[in-house]
Design a protein around this motif. Structure first.
Motif, PDB file in Angstrom:
ATOM      1  N   ILE A 135      27.106  37.261  28.156  1.00 26.72           N
ATOM      2  CA  ILE A 135      28.545  37.061  28.350  1.00 26.72           C
ATOM      3  C   ILE A 135      29.345  37.918  27.364  1.00 26.72           C
ATOM      4  O   ILE A 135      30.359  38.523  27.736  1.00 26.72           O
ATOM      5  CB  ILE A 135      28.901  35.569  28.250  1.00 26.72           C
ATOM      6  N   ALA A 136      28.887  38.004  26.114  1.00 27.45           N
ATOM      7  CA  ALA A 136      29.565  38.861  25.129  1.00 27.45           C
ATOM      8  C   ALA A 136      29.568  40.310  25.604  1.00 27.45           C
ATOM      9  O   ALA A 136      30.590  41.013  25.500  1.00 27.45           O
ATOM     10  CB  ALA A 136      28.894  38.740  23.765  1.00 27.45           C
ATOM     11  N   GLY A 137      28.458  40.772  26.154  1.00 30.22           N
ATOM     12  CA  GLY A 137      28.405  42.124  26.706  1.00 30.22           C
ATOM     13  C   GLY A 137      29.350  42.280  27.879  1.00 30.22           C
ATOM     14  O   GLY A 137      30.000  43.319  28.035  1.00 30.22           O
ATOM     15  N   GLY A 138      29.447  41.253  28.698  1.00 36.93           N
ATOM     16  CA  GLY A 138      30.367  41.289  29.836  1.00 36.93           C
ATOM     17  C   GLY A 138      31.815  41.345  29.387  1.00 36.93           C
ATOM     18  O   GLY A 138      32.636  42.049  29.985  1.00 36.93           O
ATOM     19  N   LEU A 139      32.143  40.619  28.329  1.00 37.56           N
ATOM     20  CA  LEU A 139      33.506  40.677  27.805  1.00 37.56           C
ATOM     21  C   LEU A 139      33.819  42.066  27.254  1.00 37.56           C
ATOM     22  O   LEU A 139      34.934  42.581  27.437  1.00 37.56           O
ATOM     23  CB  LEU A 139      33.710  39.603  26.731  1.00 37.56           C
ATOM     24  N   ALA A 140      32.839  42.693  26.610  1.00 43.93           N
ATOM     25  CA  ALA A 140      33.027  44.068  26.132  1.00 43.93           C
ATOM     26  C   ALA A 140      33.218  45.017  27.314  1.00 43.93           C
ATOM     27  O   ALA A 140      34.064  45.926  27.270  1.00 43.93           O
ATOM     28  CB  ALA A 140      31.830  44.495  25.280  1.00 43.93           C
ATOM     29  N   ARG A 141      32.447  44.801  28.375  1.00 44.47           N
ATOM     30  CA  ARG A 141      32.594  45.637  29.581  1.00 44.47           C
ATOM     31  C   ARG A 141      33.967  45.410  30.210  1.00 44.47           C
ATOM     32  O   ARG A 141      34.608  46.343  30.689  1.00 44.47           O
ATOM     33  CB  ARG A 141      31.489  45.314  30.588  1.00 44.47           C
ATOM     34  N   ALA A 142      34.438  44.163  30.212  1.00 42.26           N
ATOM     35  CA  ALA A 142      35.771  43.854  30.759  1.00 42.26           C
ATOM     36  C   ALA A 142      36.861  44.551  29.939  1.00 42.26           C
ATOM     37  O   ALA A 142      37.861  45.020  30.506  1.00 42.26           O
ATOM     38  CB  ALA A 142      35.997  42.346  30.776  1.00 42.26           C
ATOM     39  N   LEU A 143      36.670  44.638  28.629  1.00 44.40           N
ATOM     40  CA  LEU A 143      37.625  45.363  27.784  1.00 44.40           C
ATOM     41  C   LEU A 143      37.683  46.833  28.189  1.00 44.40           C
ATOM     42  O   LEU A 143      38.767  47.419  28.304  1.00 44.40           O
ATOM     43  CB  LEU A 143      37.244  45.233  26.302  1.00 44.40           C
ATOM     44  N   SER A 144      36.540  47.430  28.436  1.00 42.83           N
ATOM     45  CA  SER A 144      36.501  48.819  28.891  1.00 42.83           C
ATOM     46  C   SER A 144      37.231  48.976  30.224  1.00 42.83           C
ATOM     47  O   SER A 144      37.973  49.942  30.420  1.00 42.83           O
ATOM     48  CB  SER A 144      35.048  49.290  29.042  1.00 42.83           C
ATOM     49  N   PHE A 145      37.026  48.025  31.116  1.00 43.61           N
ATOM     50  CA  PHE A 145      37.701  48.028  32.421  1.00 43.61           C
ATOM     51  C   PHE A 145      39.213  48.001  32.200  1.00 43.61           C
ATOM     52  O   PHE A 145      39.971  48.761  32.808  1.00 43.61           O
ATOM     53  CB  PHE A 145      37.240  46.807  33.212  1.00 43.61           C
TER      54      PHE A 145
END
Length: 139
Positions: free
Chosen positions: A89-99
């Motif tokens: 989930i932490a990785g997904g939040l980082a990916r969402a930030l990139s988005f």
């Protein structure tokens, strides 16, 4: 169907789902370790970016193996499963930030985002329920 039979079926289904989904980080991580950023196609990368990409791919590979290690007794590995899920989930939040900063990535990365912020939380709840029932606290 009895409560125990439903629980056994849920546990077995969770094991199958986690085993199958563990293949995604294992295979993607191995490809990233072996190919570096080139696994994404014609990508030019500096030596530092290549090193970082391969490092994170190794972490991704290991995370998939950690999830796979929970499968045989998934109801007894709640701490390992839940901590690993939080990492996803932490990785997904980082990916969402990139988005948010750069815009939508390619489809494979959007699918990853869906797995990280959609499927993973659902798997965590499912695993928690299976573990809770196994300790004798049936919902």
């Amino acid at each position: 169907m009895s409560v125990e039979r439903r629980h056994s079926s849920s546990r077995r289904s969770l094991r199958i789902a986690v085993a199958a989904l563990s293949l995604i980080p294992i295979l993607a991580g191995a490809a990233g370790v072996l190919l570096g950023p080139a696994m994404l196609g014609k990508v030019s990368a500096s030596v530092d970016l290549d090193s970082h990409f391969r490092y994170l791919s190794g972490v991704f590979l290991a995370l998939g193996l950690v999830f796979l290690s929970t499968v045989p007794a998934i109801e007894h590995h709640a701490a390992r499963f839940q901590l690993s899920g939080l990492m996803v989930i932490a990785g997904g939040l980082a990916r969402a930030l990139s988005f948010w900063i750069h815009g939508a990535p390619t489809l494979p990365h959007l699918l990853g985002l869906g797995m990280e912020l959609g499927v993973m939380p659902l798997l965590m709840v499912w695993q928690w329920r299976v573990a809770r029932r196994d300790r004798g606290r049936v919902d």
